[in-house]
Enzyme design. Structure first.
Site, short mmCIF file in Angstrom:
data_model
loop_
_atom_site.label_atom_id
_atom_site.label_comp_id
_atom_site.label_asym_id
_atom_site.label_seq_id
_atom_site.Cartn_x
_atom_site.Cartn_y
_atom_site.Cartn_z
N CYS A 103 9.06 23.55 96.49
CA CYS A 103 10.00 22.48 96.16
C CYS A 103 11.17 22.38 97.15
CB CYS A 103 10.48 22.63 94.72
SG CYS A 103 11.17 21.07 94.08
N HIS A 192 5.74 22.26 91.93
CA HIS A 192 6.03 23.62 91.44
C HIS A 192 4.72 24.29 91.05
CE1 HIS A 192 10.43 23.32 91.25
NE2 HIS A 192 10.22 22.06 90.95
N GLU A 194 4.33 27.38 90.08
CA GLU A 194 4.51 28.54 89.20
C GLU A 194 4.57 28.22 87.72
OE1 GLU A 194 8.72 27.05 89.62
OE2 GLU A 194 6.89 27.03 90.79
#
Length: 249
Positions: A103, A192, A194
């Site tokens: 990001c 993102h 994660e």
């Protein structure tokens, strides 16, 4: 592996209520236990010259900072964070060291390597479809993902012009540059990788006044995120660890 080197996670979020959950999201997605995933809060403490040979790989988290903010308007901490991340990127690239920016970090890397960062392709907090390029499908890291998959995004700026020598690995309809690679082991993602949808909903609560969506629409945004099916992106982090522990050692 008993002799395996640890990984380093670098966070740059000033909002303390978002820091711990981000680390846990990364730890869970990588499959690492806390003993192998060290954490450095760059917003709190200078990074210095990281001994790259002490780590198997480094992952850099997101931040509400924007590299397109005029320099005169940036807090001194943000200027330091960006300078240190840029320096780390150059060292990792020169050394062929495994480094993954996510990001906010993609903007730092793009600018440092001479690419263009702008606000033309910002995306509201949502799940979007990501499509791999041919190079992405053949890439040892990104090729672990399906050719098309949904991922979670929320950003005001993005890469508008790739740095010279960068290889585009994935894009989306609203943001043409979602993943790229420079050299053999330096990667950056706009989305993102994660988070689960539950993680992202919790993060939306923290950042509801940061301009990623109207704060009055938090309930609608949360419902939209909750209905999304996002199952693939975390495989990117697990694969990063696998490669760093084996192929890239």
């Amino acid at each position: 592996m008993s002799d395996a080197k640890p990984f380093l996670f670098i966070s740059a979020r000033p909002e303390v209520e978002a820091v711990g959950p981000e680390y846990e999201s990364v730890r869970r997605a990588t499959g690492l236990d806390a003993g192998r995933l060290e954490h450095h809060r760059l917003d709190v403490e200078a990074l210095g010259e990281v001994p790259l040979d002490a780590y198997a790989g480094i992952i850099v988290g997101g931040s509400p900072y924007n590299v397109t903010t005029p320099e005169a308007n940036k807090h001194a901490v943000q200027r330091r964070v960006e300078a240190e991340l840029a320096s780390l990127a150059v060292r990792a690239l020169d050394a062929g060291f495994p480094l993954l920016f996510t990001c906010y970090g993609i903007g730092v890397l793009t600018r440092e390597l001479g690419g263009g960062v702008g606000t033309l392709h910002g995306e509201d907090a949502a799940a979007v479809e990501i499509t791999l390029t041919e190079e992405g499908a053949a890439d040892p890291l990104v090729g672990a993902l399906p050719r098309r998959f949904d991922a979670l995004v929320g950003h005001k700026e993005s890469t508008e012009r790739l740095p010279d020598g960068a290889v585009l690995l994935a894009g989306s309809k609203g943001c043409p540059v979602q993943i790229y690679r420079v050299g053999e082991r330096l990667y950056a993602t706009q989305f993102h990788p994660e988070v689960t949808t539950a993680d992202f909903i919790a993060r939306a609560q923290v950042y509801r006044h940061h301009g990623y969506f109207p704060a009055s629409e938090l309930r609608e945004v949360s419902a939209r995120l909750d209905s999304a099916s996002v199952t693939e992106p975390q495989r990117l982090l697990a694969r990063f660890v696998e490669l760093a522990d084996t192929v890239w050692r």
